[in-house]
Design a protein around this motif. Structure first.
Motif: not given
Length: 268
Positions: A173, A176, A227, A248, A252
């Protein structure tokens, strides 16, 4: 007695140790043929995966304990920016498996001790911006988990996801804007809301304002696989609301360095 508030959280260090032990259990009894088995990372055997972790653990230990020596190592990396990671992995992978395993175990132990002794407020040098010790511990856990996934995939093993994934999710997160920047794209101005169902199926890990228009929801495991680029988006149960959030999920990454190539869809 040291001030507990000046130390890296004990639960984070315990999670880092547990992550290493779980991966160790997968490789500890392998024969030489097992160590030579190819993994999803092109050109990397199982030995390359462990050698890379051993190399980066050693670099992290140097950053914590000898800034001048670490600076010299950074100079070496800058001289070969496209190959130094692969070169380090190849060097370790050429060792006899027993020696590589022993080095990795000793390095994990030494790094854990150094992190426990580090001042939580101090920033230590790294290949990118300097990091506090807690961030370094989280990054080491994330990388151990990600390369552990490569090992598990190579061995056909299924790992049970744990609450330790919260460290990986948080890095994903927070990274980002980096994912956009590393591709030369402007980062979205608005904050996102990310809601991830924890491995227990009950708890929800939430990040960002609850009323954000751009949203990502789904299982925490799937987000962590995305991610760390260990699975393709189309194979994961993640839902994006909003064009920026959707973009995203295509790019990511939780790790520093160039934009990764990621994984192909299972059906490709």
């Amino acid at each position: 007695m040291s001030d507990p508030s000046s130390s890296v959280p004990a639960d984070l260090l315990a999670d880092l140790r547990a992550e290493g032990e779980e991966l160790d259990a997968l490789v500890g009894d392998l024969d030489p043929a097992g160590w030579a088995r190819p993994t999803p990372a092109p050109g990397w055997s199982l030995a390359h995966q462990i050698a890379h972790l051993e190399w980066t653990d050693r670099a992290a230990l140097l950053a914590l304990t000898d800034a001048d020596a670490f600076a010299k190592q950074v100079e070496t990396a800058l001289a070969a920016p496209d190959s130094f990671v692969d070169d380090g992995a190849a060097e370790g992978a050429a060792l006899p498996p027993g020696e590589l395993l022993a080095r990795w175990r000793a390095g994990r132990s030494a790094l854990g001790e150094a992190l426990a002794a580090a001042d939580a407020g101090e920033r230590f040098p790294w290949y990118g911006p300097p990091m506090k010790a807690a961030s370094m511990a989280s990054a080491r856990l994330m990388e151990t988990w990600a390369h552990g996934q490569d090992v598990a995939d190579a061995l056909g093993a299924t790992r049970t996801p744990t609450a330790r994934l919260r460290h990986v999710a948080r890095i994903g997160v927070r990274a980002r804007n980096y994912a956009f920047a590393v591709r030369g794209l402007p980062a979205p101005e608005a904050e996102f809301r990310v809601e991830l169902v924890a491995p227990d199926g009950v708890e929800v890990w939430a990040y960002g304002p609850a009323d954000a228009a751009q949203r990502v929801t789904g299982p925490a495991l799937d987000f962590c696989l995305l991610v760390t680029q260990r699975a393709h988006r189309t194979d994961l149960a993640l839902v994006a609301t909003g064009a920026d959030a959707d973009r995203w999920l295509d790019i990511a990454q939780a790790f520093a360095g160039p934009a990764g190539q990621g994984r192909e869809p299972r059906d490709a």
